[in-house]
Design a protein around this motif. Sequence first.
Motif, PDB file in Angstrom:
ATOM      1  N   ALA A 123       0.805  -1.222   0.000  1.00 24.91           N
ATOM      2  CA  ALA A 123       0.000   0.000   0.000  1.00 24.91           C
ATOM      3  C   ALA A 123       0.840   1.275   0.000  1.00 24.91           C
ATOM      4  O   ALA A 123       1.371   1.665   1.039  1.00 24.91           O
ATOM      5  CB  ALA A 123      -0.929  -0.004   1.219  1.00 24.91           C
ATOM      6  N   PRO A 124       0.926   1.955  -1.133  1.00 26.27           N
ATOM      7  CA  PRO A 124       1.610   3.247  -1.176  1.00 26.27           C
ATOM      8  C   PRO A 124       0.639   4.402  -0.933  1.00 26.27           C
ATOM      9  O   PRO A 124      -0.564   4.285  -1.183  1.00 26.27           O
ATOM     10  CB  PRO A 124       2.142   3.303  -2.610  1.00 26.27           C
ATOM     11  CG  PRO A 124       1.089   2.565  -3.389  1.00 26.27           C
ATOM     12  CD  PRO A 124       0.553   1.487  -2.477  1.00 26.27           C
ATOM     13  N   MET A 125       1.167   5.521  -0.444  1.00 25.47           N
ATOM     14  CA  MET A 125       0.420   6.770  -0.425  1.00 25.47           C
ATOM     15  C   MET A 125       0.639   7.437  -1.774  1.00 25.47           C
ATOM     16  O   MET A 125       1.776   7.527  -2.251  1.00 25.47           O
ATOM     17  CB  MET A 125       0.924   7.692   0.686  1.00 25.47           C
ATOM     18  CG  MET A 125       0.442   7.336   2.073  1.00 25.47           C
ATOM     19  SD  MET A 125      -1.341   7.615   2.324  1.00 25.47           S
ATOM     20  CE  MET A 125      -1.470   9.392   2.048  1.00 25.47           C
ATOM     21  N   LEU A 126      -0.435   7.929  -2.380  1.00 22.07           N
ATOM     22  CA  LEU A 126      -0.349   8.596  -3.676  1.00 22.07           C
ATOM     23  C   LEU A 126      -0.889  10.019  -3.559  1.00 22.07           C
ATOM     24  O   LEU A 126      -1.710  10.311  -2.688  1.00 22.07           O
ATOM     25  CB  LEU A 126      -1.121   7.802  -4.731  1.00 22.07           C
ATOM     26  CG  LEU A 126      -0.539   6.407  -5.039  1.00 22.07           C
ATOM     27  CD1 LEU A 126      -1.450   5.653  -5.984  1.00 22.07           C
ATOM     28  CD2 LEU A 126       0.854   6.526  -5.636  1.00 22.07           C
ATOM     29  N   PRO A 127      -0.433  10.919  -4.437  1.00 25.53           N
ATOM     30  CA  PRO A 127      -0.794  12.328  -4.309  1.00 25.53           C
ATOM     31  C   PRO A 127      -2.227  12.654  -4.729  1.00 25.53           C
ATOM     32  O   PRO A 127      -2.833  11.946  -5.531  1.00 25.53           O
ATOM     33  CB  PRO A 127       0.202  13.027  -5.241  1.00 25.53           C
ATOM     34  CG  PRO A 127       0.523  11.995  -6.275  1.00 25.53           C
ATOM     35  CD  PRO A 127       0.520  10.692  -5.546  1.00 25.53           C
ATOM     36  N   THR A 128      -2.756  13.732  -4.165  1.00 27.47           N
ATOM     37  CA  THR A 128      -4.037  14.287  -4.577  1.00 27.47           C
ATOM     38  C   THR A 128      -3.843  15.779  -4.845  1.00 27.47           C
ATOM     39  O   THR A 128      -2.846  16.367  -4.410  1.00 27.47           O
ATOM     40  CB  THR A 128      -5.116  14.100  -3.499  1.00 27.47           C
ATOM     41  OG1 THR A 128      -4.629  14.629  -2.258  1.00 27.47           O
ATOM     42  CG2 THR A 128      -5.467  12.636  -3.312  1.00 27.47           C
ATOM     43  N   VAL A 129      -4.794  16.391  -5.524  1.00 20.86           N
ATOM     44  CA  VAL A 129      -4.638  17.798  -5.901  1.00 20.86           C
ATOM     45  C   VAL A 129      -4.585  18.729  -4.692  1.00 20.86           C
ATOM     46  O   VAL A 129      -4.024  19.823  -4.770  1.00 20.86           O
ATOM     47  CB  VAL A 129      -5.771  18.248  -6.855  1.00 20.86           C
ATOM     48  CG1 VAL A 129      -5.650  17.547  -8.193  1.00 20.86           C
ATOM     49  CG2 VAL A 129      -7.145  17.987  -6.240  1.00 20.86           C
ATOM     50  N   ASP A 130      -5.158  18.296  -3.571  1.00 21.77           N
ATOM     51  CA  ASP A 130      -5.121  19.135  -2.370  1.00 21.77           C
ATOM     52  C   ASP A 130      -3.881  18.890  -1.517  1.00 21.77           C
ATOM     53  O   ASP A 130      -3.693  19.517  -0.477  1.00 21.77           O
ATOM     54  CB  ASP A 130      -6.384  18.935  -1.524  1.00 21.77           C
ATOM     55  CG  ASP A 130      -6.558  17.495  -1.044  1.00 21.77           C
ATOM     56  OD1 ASP A 130      -5.641  16.670  -1.256  1.00 21.77           O
ATOM     57  OD2 ASP A 130      -7.622  17.188  -0.477  1.00 21.77           O
ATOM     58  N   GLY A 131      -3.018  17.961  -1.979  1.00 19.19           N
ATOM     59  CA  GLY A 131      -1.770  17.714  -1.266  1.00 19.19           C
ATOM     60  C   GLY A 131      -1.878  16.757  -0.088  1.00 19.19           C
ATOM     61  O   GLY A 131      -0.872  16.432   0.543  1.00 19.19           O
ATOM     62  N   LYS A 132      -3.081  16.255   0.205  1.00 13.99           N
ATOM     63  CA  LYS A 132      -3.260  15.379   1.372  1.00 13.99           C
ATOM     64  C   LYS A 132      -2.890  13.930   1.072  1.00 13.99           C
ATOM     65  O   LYS A 132      -2.406  13.213   1.931  1.00 13.99           O
ATOM     66  CB  LYS A 132      -4.705  15.461   1.871  1.00 13.99           C
ATOM     67  CG  LYS A 132      -5.064  16.821   2.453  1.00 13.99           C
ATOM     68  CD  LYS A 132      -6.516  16.843   2.916  1.00 13.99           C
ATOM     69  CE  LYS A 132      -6.879  18.217   3.488  1.00 13.99           C
ATOM     70  NZ  LYS A 132      -8.305  18.261   3.911  1.00 13.99           N
ATOM     71  N   GLY A 133      -3.150  13.495  -0.144  1.00 11.28           N
ATOM     72  CA  GLY A 133      -2.812  12.139  -0.551  1.00 11.28           C
ATOM     73  C   GLY A 133      -3.867  11.113  -0.155  1.00 11.28           C
ATOM     74  O   GLY A 133      -4.743  11.375   0.671  1.00 11.28           O
ATOM     75  N   PHE A 134      -3.775   9.923  -0.772  1.00  9.60           N
ATOM     76  CA  PHE A 134      -4.664   8.819  -0.412  1.00  9.60           C
ATOM     77  C   PHE A 134      -3.866   7.521  -0.421  1.00  9.60           C
ATOM     78  O   PHE A 134      -2.806   7.421  -1.057  1.00  9.60           O
ATOM     79  CB  PHE A 134      -5.852   8.727  -1.380  1.00  9.60           C
ATOM     80  CG  PHE A 134      -5.506   8.203  -2.755  1.00  9.60           C
ATOM     81  CD1 PHE A 134      -5.701   6.879  -3.089  1.00  9.60           C
ATOM     82  CD2 PHE A 134      -4.970   9.052  -3.725  1.00  9.60           C
ATOM     83  CE1 PHE A 134      -5.378   6.394  -4.356  1.00  9.60           C
ATOM     84  CE2 PHE A 134      -4.646   8.585  -4.995  1.00  9.60           C
ATOM     85  CZ  PHE A 134      -4.857   7.251  -5.308  1.00  9.60           C
ATOM     86  N   LEU A 135      -4.367   6.538   0.309  1.00  8.83           N
ATOM     87  CA  LEU A 135      -3.722   5.230   0.403  1.00  8.83           C
ATOM     88  C   LEU A 135      -4.383   4.285  -0.586  1.00  8.83           C
ATOM     89  O   LEU A 135      -5.609   4.162  -0.604  1.00  8.83           O
ATOM     90  CB  LEU A 135      -3.852   4.686   1.828  1.00  8.83           C
ATOM     91  CG  LEU A 135      -3.077   3.401   2.142  1.00  8.83           C
ATOM     92  CD1 LEU A 135      -1.571   3.690   2.233  1.00  8.83           C
ATOM     93  CD2 LEU A 135      -3.557   2.789   3.458  1.00  8.83           C
ATOM     94  N   LEU A 136      -3.579   3.621  -1.409  1.00  6.98           N
ATOM     95  CA  LEU A 136      -4.090   2.660  -2.386  1.00  6.98           C
ATOM     96  C   LEU A 136      -3.608   1.265  -2.024  1.00  6.98           C
ATOM     97  O   LEU A 136      -2.407   1.028  -1.897  1.00  6.98           O
ATOM     98  CB  LEU A 136      -3.596   3.028  -3.794  1.00  6.98           C
ATOM     99  CG  LEU A 136      -3.977   2.074  -4.938  1.00  6.98           C
ATOM    100  CD1 LEU A 136      -5.494   2.066  -5.150  1.00  6.98           C
ATOM    101  CD2 LEU A 136      -3.261   2.471  -6.225  1.00  6.98           C
ATOM    102  N   LEU A 137      -4.538   0.338  -1.840  1.00  7.35           N
ATOM    103  CA  LEU A 137      -4.160  -1.039  -1.540  1.00  7.35           C
ATOM    104  C   LEU A 137      -5.212  -2.006  -2.063  1.00  7.35           C
ATOM    105  O   LEU A 137      -6.385  -1.688  -2.015  1.00  7.35           O
ATOM    106  CB  LEU A 137      -3.931  -1.240  -0.035  1.00  7.35           C
ATOM    107  CG  LEU A 137      -5.085  -1.212   0.974  1.00  7.35           C
ATOM    108  CD1 LEU A 137      -4.593  -1.696   2.317  1.00  7.35           C
ATOM    109  CD2 LEU A 137      -5.732   0.133   1.119  1.00  7.35           C
ATOM    110  N   ASP A 138      -4.738  -3.032  -2.703  1.00  7.89           N
ATOM    111  CA  ASP A 138      -3.407  -3.583  -2.876  1.00  7.89           C
ATOM    112  C   ASP A 138      -2.863  -3.158  -4.234  1.00  7.89           C
ATOM    113  O   ASP A 138      -3.637  -2.991  -5.168  1.00  7.89           O
ATOM    114  CB  ASP A 138      -3.521  -5.098  -2.757  1.00  7.89           C
ATOM    115  CG  ASP A 138      -2.253  -5.873  -2.990  1.00  7.89           C
ATOM    116  OD1 ASP A 138      -1.171  -5.344  -2.709  1.00  7.89           O
ATOM    117  OD2 ASP A 138      -2.356  -7.010  -3.482  1.00  7.89           O
ATOM    118  N   VAL A 139      -1.543  -3.019  -4.362  1.00  2.00           N
ATOM    119  CA  VAL A 139      -0.969  -2.668  -5.668  1.00  2.00           C
ATOM    120  C   VAL A 139      -0.074  -3.780  -6.214  1.00  2.00           C
ATOM    121  O   VAL A 139       0.746  -3.544  -7.088  1.00  2.00           O
ATOM    122  CB  VAL A 139      -0.177  -1.343  -5.608  1.00  2.00           C
ATOM    123  CG1 VAL A 139      -1.077  -0.190  -5.228  1.00  2.00           C
ATOM    124  CG2 VAL A 139       1.027  -1.430  -4.678  1.00  2.00           C
TER     125      VAL A 139
END
Length: 332
Positions: A123-139
């Motif tokens: 699970a990596p953290m990926l960027p969002t336009v507001d700079g907060k990011g989101f967690l994506l799992l499973d990759v």
Amino acid sequence: MKIALDVMGGDHAPQAQVEAAQQAIKTLKELEMTLIGDEEKIKKYITNMTGITILHTTEKIEDTDQPTTAVRRKKDSSMVLAVREVKEGRADACISSGNTGALMTAGLLHVGRIPGIERPALAPMLPTVDGKGFLLLDVGANMDAKPTHLKQYALMGEIYMSMVRKVSSPKIGLVNVGTEDGKGNELMKESFALMNNGTISFNGNVEARDLLHGVVDVAVCDGFSGNLVLKSIEGTASAMFSILKKEFTKSAKNKIGAAILKPSFKDIKQKLDYSEYGGAALFGLKAPVIKAHGSSDSHAVYHAIRQAYEMVQEQVVTIITNEVAKIKEEVE
């Protein structure tokens, strides 16, 4: 707290890892680090040995190695030794920028899964336009998944985002081909029903195109779909900046415009920079195991160390273990 760092993996090893370790010791309280790799090469970049222990080895798992075979045969490789530091209690967490499959194999073989967790998730953290990011799992830890696996991913993601990222009531989304109920294949439909009836903050289906807009804090999917989403985001960001660079160097007028807009582009690049978020955690193991990006520089490795530090500090693995045990008791 002690963190084991494989300094042999990655494009910029060992310099990036050694520099990051020294920075982390300066900025993170009561942190000690074990650097695992060729001692002679490591010492070229060390300016202060305070808080640092070196575990010497010259053996390395290559990116081209077959993961399971490499882990079993290269028992003295820097990656395997880093994981064993955790297994044998000499470190609280470990990090590597090396072969992803080998790290997952070593983590499962030596650290082991949390009781009740059927499959781990990368699970990596990926960027969002507001700079907060989101967690994506499973990759990619598991290409095939069952609905129960996805629900466990959601639970682990929710705990991580609330404890480490300090997000109040993280929003959970199921990555699907549409936002309407009943969309997708059987896995998606069954997973939707299972998560919709649980205790997590489930926000329903989410489309991949909306992820960078921050519509959810945790995006859940099987490893095959997650890897496609991850690679698409990385490729799009890379292509976008290549196009912009080409356009802004076409003419003298464009170069002047680029110079004026440089601060804005710097801010945009920082928002889209994976290195700000750390590495990909292998959720579901008995201790934090972090996979840093293979191209990580010292800045990215530092944030992976900070990520591991915060996971240990906030007792993320213990909380996941307790929550899974509680759910198991309720079912039984």
